[in-house]
Design an enzyme around this catalytic site. Structure first.
Site, PDB file in Angstrom:
ATOM      1  N   TYR A  87      -8.836  38.957  39.278  1.00  0.00           N
ATOM      2  CA  TYR A  87     -10.287  38.954  39.075  1.00  0.00           C
ATOM      3  C   TYR A  87     -10.875  37.564  39.326  1.00  0.00           C
ATOM      4  O   TYR A  87     -11.848  37.402  40.058  1.00  0.00           O
ATOM      5  CB  TYR A  87     -10.580  39.414  37.648  1.00  0.00           C
ATOM      6  N   ASN A 124     -23.029  43.511  43.010  1.00  0.00           N
ATOM      7  CA  ASN A 124     -22.657  43.488  41.598  1.00  0.00           C
ATOM      8  C   ASN A 124     -21.362  44.243  41.331  1.00  0.00           C
ATOM      9  O   ASN A 124     -20.702  43.998  40.331  1.00  0.00           O
ATOM     10  CB  ASN A 124     -23.816  44.098  40.788  1.00  0.00           C
ATOM     11  N   ASP A 168     -18.935  53.513  48.783  1.00  0.00           N
ATOM     12  CA  ASP A 168     -17.766  52.684  48.504  1.00  0.00           C
ATOM     13  C   ASP A 168     -17.943  51.384  49.291  1.00  0.00           C
ATOM     14  O   ASP A 168     -17.902  51.389  50.523  1.00  0.00           O
ATOM     15  CB  ASP A 168     -16.499  53.437  48.958  1.00  0.00           C
ATOM     16  N   LYS A 218     -13.453  36.693  42.346  1.00  0.00           N
ATOM     17  CA  LYS A 218     -14.828  36.305  42.017  1.00  0.00           C
ATOM     18  C   LYS A 218     -15.123  34.881  42.489  1.00  0.00           C
ATOM     19  O   LYS A 218     -16.235  34.574  42.908  1.00  0.00           O
ATOM     20  CB  LYS A 218     -15.061  36.430  40.502  1.00  0.00           C
ATOM     21  N   ASP A 227     -23.376  53.309  43.507  1.00  0.00           N
ATOM     22  CA  ASP A 227     -22.069  53.115  42.871  1.00  0.00           C
ATOM     23  C   ASP A 227     -21.093  54.046  43.575  1.00  0.00           C
ATOM     24  O   ASP A 227     -21.497  54.995  44.246  1.00  0.00           O
ATOM     25  CB  ASP A 227     -22.145  53.445  41.378  1.00  0.00           C
TER      26      ASP A 227
END
Ligand code: ZN
Length: 699
Positions: free
Chosen positions: A587, A521, A494, A591, A468
């Site tokens: 978003y 993810n 990152d 996506k 992460d």
């Protein structure tokens, strides 16, 4: 080597285990002292005993032997790990000329005071037949360097003088117990018994006496070795020079996926051919790097182990790979095939008459020229144990070679141990978890869905590299995940930076050997209507959710292609890709683009047998400790629009779905495990995990 006996500690043990009596309390103490010295025993090796008394059901005192139970580790043994067996029926067995393994186990179990006890050690009869109250058995490295030689007795006499018995290699179990008892009866005054190519037995009237004799003899052996060798053997001193220390890790990161791929085995199952994979544990310290750079390294690696106890962990020979071979997938596979053919030949010659089933014929330990040693197994724990054994083994082989000539057990002797049912029992009959041997990489692991995916993968037995951008949040999320049969490693990266994504895959390869399951993810959200959209914020969302996914797919392809064993990519898209929401343009668009990249990847990665699928989750909120960042961003806006509080919003989303159930992070995790297990030939699919939303049905 020096004694670590302490009167204060001994007193503590006597107090702590007072209920078990002083003899057993001190037996536990010195057993742990032995178990904590890696030069004496490693990972469950060795065994100890004490002869004492116990009360039977009628309150009568009976003579018993408390001997290490199979499966316990001396370093942390408890009184229950030294089960009590009645001594008299065991000693009677000494009259027999032969005793089958099954009958020996029956006799040992039949003599146990408690039916709940573990099986007594396979060397229990040896302990019973010796007259001394305390008996200690170790596989001390210095003793092995002296006795893995053409004439073990000569070195033992030179090192210890005449008050030590030396026996040649004898198969453990009843034959060894009889031979040791007979030899001891002829020379009852000896201070210890050396078993050539196996280890050392010492004994005494007290726990301290027996323990300190082990230490004294091993110390003498170490001093003798140093005198004879005049210091560290040249083979361990870096001449010829190994790869510089600073370059070894990078080399491992580059070649481990190639080597690991060559060590995967294709097995036939009712679902077709499946890969049985292994995970790595690599060591590249100066000592093993020096050993592996030496011209003798190949021959010594390919020879049998220093003591037969190691064979179930490391197999007999290790595979030696020159650096140029390790970098070349075809050449590497040829070397592995040669190892397999040699193992098959060994099985046919020496083991087939003992067992109708050949064990896995691939190497467990690989030595990379000038770099180090890497152990492979279906679990990280088993790989670590094999690596822990392999490291000192290489040193002992170098010492034995420098002392004279390294002569280990013959193939026949080794096969008798490797296929001995009582030895195989030590490994237990574990049913492997579904993702045993697989490595998964999960980005955005600090979030609610990410940590749920990590938890499911660990529970399924995978080694998981969780990463992460937010180190603190990652630590909080992973603190709750570190459970189950899998193994967790973490990194901070990152994914918008291509170089960091490459480093992330390299670190994963260096840690576990490669990767099989990749879960892009990581994602961020931004709430804004299009007419008010800030272009920079929009670009940031695209950089993480779309370009970040691209970077991960690109590097995944590099490693998966090198391994040549297929794999799975499971992209986290969103319910929004099919059913977008107002105010959620950045978003939804990012996506949708990620989903389209996944579909393209399904088309392109099939060429190297990698499946790419997509999960569309919705309304996964997480909990107080691991919150969903998405819902922290979106929630306030949605709550305001609908006039709801946080609980009300959860209830709203739950009611909105067909099934009307909450969608949990672990539900998404189980979907990833399903794709990763490859039980159907599926690629390019989208699986909703959303409770059922008709407007978001895939199309
Ligand atoms: Zn042993």
């Amino acid at each position: 080597m020096h004694s670590r006996w302490s009167d204060d500690e001994a007193r503590d043990y006597c107090q702590r285990f007072a209920a078990h009596g002083e003899a057993l309390a001190l037996r536990v103490y010195t057993s742990r002292l032995i178990g904590r010295e890696p030069e004496l025993v490693l990972h469950g090796g060795g065994n100890t005993s004490v002869k004492t008394t116990a009360l039977d059901l009628l309150g009568r005192s009976v003579d018993v032997l408390c001997v290490k139970g199979s499966g316990s580790d001396l370093s942390q043994v408890e009184p229950a790990g030294l089960p009590a067996v009645r001594l008299a029926p065991l000693r009677e067995l000494q009259q027999l000329d032969r005793l089958s393994d099954a009958a020996m186990v029956d006799a040992l179990r039949g003599a146990l005071l408690s039916s709940r006890s573990p099986n007594p050690s396979v060397e229990a009869l040896l302990h019973a037949f010796l007259p001394h109250a305390f008996v200690d058995h170790t596989h001390a490295n210095a003793i092995l360097a002296l006795t893995d030689q053409p004439d073990p007795a000569a070195h033992v006499r030179a090192a210890f003088g005449d008050d030590i018995l030396v026996l040649p290699w004898i198969m453990p179990g009843f034959p060894l117990a009889k031979a040791v008892a007979a030899a001891h009866a002829e020379r009852p005054g000896v201070r210890g018994i050396v078993l050539a190519k196996h280890g050392l037995f010492t004994f005494g009237a007290t726990a301290r006496e027996s323990y300190e004799r082990t230490i004294e003899l091993v110390d003498k052996a170490e001093r003798y070795l140093r005198r004879q060798l005049g210091g560290t053997p040249a083979m361990l001193l870096g001449d010829p020079a190994p790869l510089p220390a600073g370059e070894r890790r990078a080399f491992l990161q580059q070649v481990l996926p190639i080597v690991r791929g060559a060590l995967a085995q294709s097995v036939d199952t009712p679902l077709g051919a499946m890969w049985q994979r292994v995970v790595a544990d690599a060591r590249c310290g100066d000592l093993v790097a020096s050993f592996s750079a030496h011209p003798m390294a190949r021959e010594l690696c390919h020879s049998n182990p220093i003591t037969p106890d190691h064979v179930i962990r490391t197999k007999g020979p290790y595979l030696f790979l020159p650096r140029l071979v390790a970098k070349d997938g075809d050449a590497c596979r040829r070397e592995v095939q040669h190892y397999v053919a040699t193992y098959q030949n060994y099985y046919d010659r020496c083991a087939r008459q003992r067992s109708g089933r050949m064990l896995r014929p691939l190497p467990n330990v690989v030595v990379l020229e000038g770099v180090g040693v890497v152990a492979f197994a279906s679990s990280r724990k088993a790989a670590r144990i094999a690596a822990d054994i392999a490291e000192p083994t290489l040193r002992v082989k170098a010492e034995a070679h420098a002392l004279g000539r390294f002569v280990p057990l013959t193939d026949d002797e080794l096969a008798e141990m490797e296929y001995w049912p009582l030895e195989l029992d030590k490994l237990g009959s574990v049913v492997e978890p579904p993702l045993a041997g697989q490595v998964a990489l999960v980005t955005g692991a600090a979030g609610a869905i990410g940590s749920g995916v990590v938890a499911s993968l660990l529970a399924a037995g995978a080694c998981v590299y969780a990463t992460d951008v937010d180190e603190a949040r990652l630590a909080v999320a992973m603190a709750r995940c570190n459970a189950g049969p899998g193994h967790l490693a973490t990194g901070v990266h990152d994914i918008t930076d291509a170089a960091q994504v490459a480093a992330m895959f390299d670190d994963c390869a260096g840690t576990f050997g490669g990767v099989d399951v990749v879960v892009p993810n990581a994602g961020i959200a931004h709430v804004s209507r299009l007419d008010r959209m800030d272009a920079e914020r929009f670009a940031k969302v695209m950089a993480v959710n779309t370009t970040g996914t691209l970077h991960v797919l690109k590097e995944a392809a590099r490693v998966l292609r090198a391994q040549r064993t297929g794999g799975s990519v499971v992209v986290q898209a969103s319910k929004n890709t099919f059913a977008p929401g107002a105010g959620f343009g950045a978003y939804s668009a990012s996506k949708a683009a990620a989903l389209q990249l996944a579909r393209i990847a399904a088309l392109e990665f099939a060429e190297f047998s990698v499946r790419v699928n997509v999960i569309n989750a919705d309304a996964v909120f997480g909990d107080e400790q691991v919150k969903s960042q998405l819902w922290e961003t979106v929630g306030p806006d949605r709550m305001a629009a609908r006039g709801l509080d946080a609980d009300g919003l959860r209830a709203f989303y739950q009611k909105r779905s067909l099934l009307q159930v909450p969608v949990l992070p672990r539900h998404v995790g189980e979907a990833v495990v399903w794709f990763a297990s490859q039980r159907t030939p599926t690629t390019g699919a989208v699986l909703p995990v959303d409770g059922g939303l008709p407007e978001a049905f895939p199309r």
